[in-house]
Design a protein around this motif. Structure first.
Motif, mmCIF file in Angstrom:
data_model
loop_
_atom_site.group_PDB
_atom_site.id
_atom_site.type_symbol
_atom_site.label_atom_id
_atom_site.label_comp_id
_atom_site.label_asym_id
_atom_site.label_seq_id
_atom_site.Cartn_x
_atom_site.Cartn_y
_atom_site.Cartn_z
ATOM 1 N N LYS A 1 0.832 -1.191 0.000
ATOM 2 C CA LYS A 1 0.000 0.000 0.000
ATOM 3 C C LYS A 1 0.868 1.243 0.000
ATOM 4 C CE LYS A 1 -2.639 1.462 3.620
ATOM 5 N NZ LYS A 1 -3.535 1.122 4.729
ATOM 6 N N GLU A 2 1.879 1.239 0.869
ATOM 7 C CA GLU A 2 2.736 2.420 0.982
ATOM 8 C C GLU A 2 3.464 2.699 -0.318
ATOM 9 O OE1 GLU A 2 4.790 1.223 4.429
ATOM 10 O OE2 GLU A 2 3.183 1.914 5.757
ATOM 11 N N ALA A 3 3.940 1.627 -0.950
ATOM 12 C CA ALA A 3 4.644 1.801 -2.220
ATOM 13 C C ALA A 3 3.720 2.429 -3.247
ATOM 14 C CB ALA A 3 5.154 0.458 -2.725
ATOM 15 N N SER A 4 2.492 1.931 -3.313
ATOM 16 C CA SER A 4 1.539 2.451 -4.293
ATOM 17 C C SER A 4 1.234 3.924 -4.036
ATOM 18 C CB SER A 4 0.259 1.616 -4.243
ATOM 19 O OG SER A 4 -0.774 2.283 -4.898
ATOM 20 N N LEU A 5 1.002 4.266 -2.758
ATOM 21 C CA LEU A 5 0.695 5.661 -2.436
ATOM 22 C C LEU A 5 1.894 6.553 -2.731
ATOM 23 C CD1 LEU A 5 -1.325 5.201 0.883
ATOM 24 C CD2 LEU A 5 -2.201 5.956 -1.334
ATOM 25 N N ALA A 6 3.085 6.023 -2.452
ATOM 26 C CA ALA A 6 4.293 6.813 -2.685
ATOM 27 C C ALA A 6 4.502 7.076 -4.174
ATOM 28 C CB ALA A 6 5.511 6.090 -2.103
ATOM 29 N N LEU A 7 3.980 6.193 -5.014
ATOM 30 C CA LEU A 7 4.117 6.386 -6.461
ATOM 31 C C LEU A 7 3.097 7.389 -6.986
ATOM 32 C CD1 LEU A 7 4.767 2.713 -7.609
ATOM 33 C CD2 LEU A 7 6.353 4.637 -7.735
ATOM 34 N N GLY A 8 2.281 7.927 -6.093
ATOM 35 C CA GLY A 8 1.346 8.951 -6.505
ATOM 36 C C GLY A 8 -0.043 8.446 -6.826
ATOM 37 N N ALA A 9 -0.311 7.186 -6.572
ATOM 38 C CA ALA A 9 -1.650 6.663 -6.824
ATOM 39 C C ALA A 9 -2.619 7.226 -5.799
ATOM 40 C CB ALA A 9 -1.635 5.144 -6.753
ATOM 41 N N THR A 10 -3.876 7.406 -6.199
ATOM 42 C CA THR A 10 -4.865 7.856 -5.224
ATOM 43 C C THR A 10 -5.223 6.679 -4.331
ATOM 44 O OG1 THR A 10 -6.718 7.242 -6.624
ATOM 45 C CG2 THR A 10 -5.872 9.479 -6.865
ATOM 46 N N LYS A 11 -5.926 7.019 -3.250
ATOM 47 C CA LYS A 11 -6.309 5.978 -2.315
ATOM 48 C C LYS A 11 -7.149 4.904 -3.010
ATOM 49 C CE LYS A 11 -6.875 5.892 2.547
ATOM 50 N NZ LYS A 11 -6.890 6.714 3.736
ATOM 51 N N TRP A 12 -8.084 5.353 -3.835
ATOM 52 C CA TRP A 12 -8.968 4.400 -4.512
ATOM 53 C C TRP A 12 -8.187 3.514 -5.477
ATOM 54 C CZ3 TRP A 12 -12.675 1.296 -4.552
ATOM 55 C CH2 TRP A 12 -13.211 0.773 -5.730
ATOM 56 N N GLN A 13 -7.249 4.155 -6.238
ATOM 57 C CA GLN A 13 -6.420 3.360 -7.149
ATOM 58 C C GLN A 13 -5.642 2.306 -6.368
ATOM 59 O OE1 GLN A 13 -4.417 6.674 -8.960
ATOM 60 N NE2 GLN A 13 -5.341 6.244 -10.965
#
Lengths: 297, 269, 305
Positions: free
Chosen positions: C192-204
């Motif tokens: 999750k953290e990696a995804s958020l750090a890449l700029g994805a929105t919470k929903w993505q």
């Protein structure tokens, strides 16, 4: 921009769904309690039920439910304790143990009506017990065993191995170590599980229709000799429980106040379940505190 | 024999045996397997009565495995081959009553593990199971074993309090008291001070030096200062082999092999 | 003679205790296994009798649309067409799962990803209470609330597959929710953290990372829910109408395996065709519950790979 809007819509939807689920529960509880609580009175809780006229109570059914729960726990607790100890402490890691685990899982997922019918076939018909409270208690035991066993196993496994080593290193037998050292430490978890299971057992009906039966014979509450057929303690008498009573009056009840009686009974059942939930939490916490803190003796 | 980069001249080292007193316990060709993996090779050691023997070595060297095998605590998780000689018997035989054996070969573990009972019950529990019912006698044993474990003064007014309310160091000394209350011959300690602060550690060390008057002590430690401070003999373990066994002062001042020298001087690995 | 040496070589109180303990715990587990085996044995032997003793046709049983076991058809075989019940059972189960899954996943996502500690605990109690409500109470509410609601808004008598599905929806919702929560919680934090750090929105992140890696757990949860729905007897029986005929639509009176079973066992005589045919229905229930178990295992194995 599009992703941001998408994000907002999706998250809002999730929030609305969660809110809806809360509303569903509130609606259910509200509906049952508002419709049912006005019918609850001392008379309703203690009077015998009526088949054709209004004004009947649920006294006998309530007693049957409690007595049946009590019997079920008495039978199922020792068995699941032994089985839980086996799985947590003795079970070798082999194919046989895996099969045993699978059998328990299958038992826990069997429809309760099938368990009830098995009880009917084996105890009521083959062993000629007739519709009886003991047949009901055994059927409920089958229904309760897998959950209780798993709960006891989990609670035992949660106790660190260090405690087992401590006992063993003092030259205690494995059995003593498990029963006197590990078990007391697992007790908060076990008690919580037992009480939650009690709630389930209390509300179960499908397993009982054809085992404990659907009739509430008149009980003489002054006769406490278990061998007397009118005694509340008699194991061989048919015993309709509260949950079965609700089903029965809704399926084929002919008394004029059927809906009022079911509303009141449902409310009593729900209050009992709420009580069991609360009790499980309180007992678990209290035991846990007692376990870790001061003890006077 | 695969012992990493070190060459080993067996004759030199393992022929050592303590001579001043009788031998309390000894192992002959002890081998321990976890499944297919062998954790102890050719374990031959003799432990002298009323002495402290340290088992040292890097983590994974097998020292704890060896110690736990001595009172058969590994029975359920590993396969132990070879002989463990105690009182002229091979106690590694399946015919041996391990429960009785463990009453005489007690063990204290790395992390303190008192029971969730009162301080008093922690000590009396196993005694009662052994049939000692007399209250006065029990109280006497509680007092003497707590005194032996140097805990009496700190807890004498709180004997009925939960043992879990004690500090880590106190809990560990309670575990020692609990073990010596059984009046064992031999006390096995598996890194008993590794989870403790320096003050508790030194208290436990003092306790052990007192205790060797009555007990044979075998202690696993990763702390070389500790080994040199308290023990009479030291055995050095490496990759499941016992590479050197000697009087502690000899082993620490004039080790016979490079591996020991590297380990005690910190150039290991 | 050394007394200690003596003691070490002989059995003691401890050896006896351990033997006793082993005997006790082994016999308890044996008893449970025996119970499971005899449930299968008894139900199977009764259920098969329809075909072996009463010469019922197995194909008729699975595909026939007429359920009237005491009457023989043109071929002289009992009329044991169980298709209406099989359709009814699958109908309510699948519909209930369709209704419940989005709600369960939404609630689980709210609990694991969005809620505060307090919100999470509140939802946790909600789920626990929903599990705790007895099925007859669900049935009673179905009867007093859902049946009139369906009658007024969708038409028909109100009794039928739709009402049954609504009731089951609420009943299996907590089962699916709590298991989904478990599988969402087991998704490693750093995904999750990696995804958020890449700029994805919470929903993505939820949609592309969390739900993806929890898929097998969520599937397991749904199957557990379906197993519960398939085996539920009384709550469904109270609202479905219990007509052993092919359901014309979601609003017409129908029946399930469990409902015909609970209604029928009391009204037939042991050993007769009518009774044995009912046991065949019980056998189907038993086998389905086994099948759900196997499915869960298969998914679990795949999920681990």
């Amino acid at each position: 921009m599009k992703t941001k809007i998408q994000n907002r819509i999706a998250l809002t939807t999730i929030r609305i769904i969660a809110l809806l689920v809360v509303f569903i529960l509130m609606f259910l509880l509200g509906d049952i309690l508002i419709a049912g609580v006005p019918h609850i009175s001392w008379h309703f809780l203690t009077a015998p039920s009526q088949s054709f006229t209004s004004g009947g109570g649920i006294g006998v059914q309530l007693f049957n439910s409690i007595y049946l729960l009590f019997l079920t726990l008495i039978i199922s607790f020792p068995i699941s304790l032994g089985a839980g100890i086996f799985l947590a402490e003795y079970a070798p890691k082999n194919f046989l143990t895996a099969t045993v685990r699978m059998a328990i899982e299958v038992l826990s997922s069997l429809p309760s009506v099938v368990v009830g019918l098995f009880g009917f076939l084996l105890f009521v018909v083959q062993m000629k017990m007739g519709f009886s409270i003991i047949a009901g208690a055994i059927a409920l035991t089958f229904f309760n065993l897998p959950l209780l066993t798993r709960n006891i196993e989990e609670s035992l496994t949660a106790v660190p191995d260090l405690q087992r080593e401590a006992g063993m290193a003092l030259g205690l037998s494995k059995w003593r170590t498990v029963t006197r050292i590990v078990l007391p430490e697992a007790l908060p978890g076990i008690i919580t599980g037992v009480v939650l299971g009690a709630g389930r057992v209390f509300g179960e009906a499908a397993a009982l229709i054809y085992t404990a039966g659907q009739s509430a014979t008149n009980i003489d509450f002054t006769q406490w000799n278990p061998l007397n057929s009118a005694s509340p303690l008699n194991l061989m008498r048919p015993a309709e429980t509260l949950a079965v009573h609700i089903w029965k009056i809704n399926s084929e009840g002919v008394m004029p106040d059927a809906s009022a009686v079911s509303a009141g009974s449902s409310a009593v059942l729900i209050i009992a379940v709420l009580f069991f939930n609360l009790l499980a939490r309180l007992l678990g916490n209290a035991l846990y505190r007692k376990l870790t803190a001061t003890k006077n003796r | 024999m695969d012992v990493g980069k070190y060459n080993l001249n067996e004759n030199n080292i393992l022929n050592f045996s303590p001579e001043e007193h009788e031998i309390a316990i000894a192992t002959q060709n002890l081998e321990v397997f976890y499944g297919k993996k062998q954790a102890i090779f050719n374990g031959n050691l003799q432990f002298e009565r009323y002495r402290i023997t340290s088992l040292i070595g890097a983590s994974g060297s097998g020292k704890s495995t060896y110690l736990r095998s001595l009172n058969r605590m590994n029975d359920d998780i590993a396969q132990v081959k070879g002989k463990i000689i105690y009182r002229g018997l091979d106690v590694n035989s399946p015919k041996i009553n391990v429960y009785e054996m463990r009453k005489h070969i007690g063990m204290v573990f790395q992390r303190p593990n008192p029971f969730s009972k009162s301080i008093r019950s922690n000590i009396t529990f196993a005694l009662k199971q052994n049939g000692i019912k007399d209250k006065q006698r029990l109280n006497q044993i509680v007092e003497s074993s707590l005194k032996d474990a140097a805990l009496w003064d700190e807890v004498k007014d709180d004997l009925d309090k939960s043992a879990w309310a004690l500090s880590g160091g106190q809990q560990q000394r309670l575990c020692i008291a609990r073990t010596i209350a059984m009046k064992p011959d031999i006390l096995l300690l598996d890194e008993p001070a590794s989870a403790l602060d320096p003050i508790s550690t030194s208290k436990i060390e003092e306790t052990l030096i007192e205790l060797k008057k009555k007990y044979t002590i075998i202690i696993v430690t990763h702390n070389m200062q500790q080994a040199s401070r308290i023990s009479d003999y030291t055995a050095f373990f490496h990759l499941g082999h016992i590479l050197e066994y000697d009087k502690t002062k000899h082993l620490f001042t004039t080790p016979k092999i490079t591996a020991t020298n590297d380990y005690i001087s910190g150039n290991f690995g | 003679m050394d007394p200690i040496k003596n003691k070490i070589q002989n059995s003691s109180r401890e050896t006896r205790q351990d033997l006793l303990g082993k005997i006790l715990s082994y016999s308890c587990i044996l008893l449970i296994v025996l119970v499971v085996l005899s449930i299968f044995f008894f139900v199977a032997s009764k259920g098969i009798a329809t075909f072996t003793v009463d010469h019922g046709n197995f194909w008729t049983f699975l595909t026939g649309k007429t359920w009237n076991p005491i009457v023989n058809n043109a071929k002289g075989q009992p009329e044991i067409g169980a298709l209406p019940m099989i359709v009814g059972s699958f109908g309510v189960t699948i519909l209930a799962a369709l209704f419940a899954t989005p709600f369960a996943i939404g609630t689980a996502l709210y609990m694991t990803e969005l809620a505060s500690k307090r919100g999470e605990r509140l939802l946790q109690s909600v789920v626990e209470l929903l599990v705790g409500i007895p099925s007859v109470v669900y049935g009673f509410i179905g009867l007093s609330v859902i049946v009139p609601f369906v009658r007024n808004h969708f038409g028909g008598s109100g009794y039928g597959i739709l009402s049954g599905s609504f009731v089951l929806f609420v009943m299996i919702l907590p089962t699916i929710t709590s298991m989904t929560v478990d599988s969402l919680r087991s998704v490693p934090r750093f995904y999750k953290e990696a995804s958020l750090a890449l700029g994805a929105t919470k929903w993505q992140t939820i949609y592309k990372v969390i739900l993806r890696s929890a898929t097998s757990g969520i599937l397991t949860a749904i199957i557990f829910g379906m197993a519960r729905a398939f085996g539920e007897a009384l709550a469904v029986q109270m609202v479905i109408g219990n007509a052993a005929v092919m359901p014309k639509n979601l609003l017409s009176s129908a029946s399930t395996l469990t409902s015909i079973l609970t209604m029928g066992i009391g009204n037939t005589v042991m050993g007769t065709v009518g009774n044995n045919a009912l046991w065949s229905l019980a056998l189907v229930l038993l086998l389905m519950s086994l099948l759900f178990n196997i499915l869960v295992r298969l998914i679990g194995r795949k999920g681990r790979m």
